[in-house]
Design an enzyme around this catalytic site. Structure first.
Site, PDB file in Angstrom:
ATOM      1  N   GLU A 262      -1.841  -1.872  -4.223  1.00 53.32           N
ATOM      2  CA  GLU A 262      -3.420  -1.372  -3.886  1.00 53.32           C
ATOM      3  C   GLU A 262      -3.146   0.316  -3.848  1.00 53.32           C
ATOM      4  O   GLU A 262      -2.533   0.689  -2.990  1.00 53.32           O
ATOM      5  CB  GLU A 262      -3.959  -1.779  -2.671  1.00 53.32           C
ATOM      6  CG  GLU A 262      -5.461  -1.411  -2.540  1.00 53.32           C
ATOM      7  CD  GLU A 262      -5.959  -1.621  -1.433  1.00 53.32           C
ATOM      8  OE1 GLU A 262      -6.967  -0.937  -1.138  1.00 53.32           O
ATOM      9  OE2 GLU A 262      -5.545  -2.655  -0.780  1.00 53.32           O
ATOM     10  N   GLY A 263      -3.651   0.638  -4.768  1.00 53.58           N
ATOM     11  CA  GLY A 263      -3.773   2.258  -5.010  1.00 53.58           C
ATOM     12  C   GLY A 263      -4.663   2.907  -3.756  1.00 53.58           C
ATOM     13  O   GLY A 263      -5.271   2.324  -2.786  1.00 53.58           O
TER      14      GLY A 263
ATOM     15  N   LYS B 173       0.804  -1.126   0.083  1.00 50.78           N
ATOM     16  CA  LYS B 173      -0.096   0.113   0.136  1.00 50.78           C
ATOM     17  C   LYS B 173       0.787   1.290   0.058  1.00 50.78           C
ATOM     18  O   LYS B 173       1.386   1.586   0.925  1.00 50.78           O
ATOM     19  CB  LYS B 173      -0.795  -0.026   1.222  1.00 50.78           C
ATOM     20  CG  LYS B 173      -1.956   1.427   1.195  1.00 50.78           C
ATOM     21  CD  LYS B 173      -3.113   0.926   0.451  1.00 50.78           C
ATOM     22  CE  LYS B 173      -4.043   1.899   0.556  1.00 50.78           C
ATOM     23  NZ  LYS B 173      -5.407   1.922  -0.091  1.00 50.78           N
TER      24      LYS B 173
END
Length: 240
Positions: free
Chosen positions: A109-110, A37
């Site tokens: 994960e954006g 992340k």
């Protein structure tokens, strides 16, 4: 595929649940999985963030968070308010490379959508994906308005040289309305890529074993699941 970048069409579309589902299926196939992340916003220093949800749902995967900001803003705006430096793509790329060297699969994960800014230079998740040469998975909403957001995301990604491998509906409702049912056929057109899944709404609240079953049902064989887009589209068409 050793690295996959996961972007939503916006905030709250089910990105974390899809990420956890892919991680859970990969673990079930005996793969070692890491989830990166790059930036977490809207969460305090001692509060659980998205990666805690991934571990809760998918089990013991390696997780790494590069930046955390308490304000629920874009990473760049939250960093500015906190008086700290933003996140450059090179730093995220180094983290991906390190994780990929020790794991079979790395999921990135954006935060929000594809073009949410990470630093004052305007760096985005698209830049991170391009810097590591990773394909992009788009997570979209089911209902009204999703076609435009999905098409914009895919068009920008393609223009920036990214490979959009597919689109997943992040939360498929128990009682889909006409727009959601119609969008099943139209989302792959908007994305210019196949429909690779539809996670059931509420899957993120399930215990791990039930979540794994939901992921297998809701995600494509491309990820190790059983989702059949033709059957899903046929069922949706029959309800319109």
């Amino acid at each position: 595929m050793s690295v996959l970048v996961i972007s939503g069409t916006g905030t709250g579309v089910g990105k974390t649940v899809v990420t956890a589902g892919i991680a859970a299926l990969a673990r079930g196939q005996g793969q070692s999985v890491a989830v990166l992340k790059p930036a977490q916003t809207g969460v305090g220093p001692d509060e659980p963030g998205d990666l805690a949800d991934v571990v809760r749902l998918a089990g013991p995967v390696t997780v790494r968070e590069l930046r955390r900001y308490p304000d629920p803003l874009s990473p760049e705006a939250a960093a500015r308010r906190a008086g700290t430096a933003g996140l450059a793509p090179a730093e995220a790329a180094r983290a991906v490379t390190e994780l990929a060297a020790a794991h079979d699969l790395v999921l990135v994960e954006g935060a929000g959508g594809l073009l949410v800014r990470f630093d004052p230079a305007g760096s985005t998740l698209a830049d991170i994906a391009w810097s590591v040469g990773a394909p992009l998975l788009v997570v979209a909403e089911a209902g009204l308005g999703t076609l435009n957001a999905t098409a914009l995301t895919a068009e920008v990604a393609t223009a920036r040289g990214l490979d959009v491998v597919g689109v997943v509906i992040g939360a498929w409702p128990d009682a889909p309305d006409l727009a959601a049912l119609s969008n099943v056929a139209d989302l792959p057109v908007a994305a210019g890529a196949p429909l690779l899944g539809a996670m059931a709404d509420g899957a993120g609240a399930l215990p791990p074993d039930d979540f794994l079953a939901a992921a297998a049902h809701g995600l494509s064989p491309w990820f190790g699941g059983r989702f059949d887009p033709e059957c899903f589209a046929g069922s949706a068409a029959g309800l319109t």
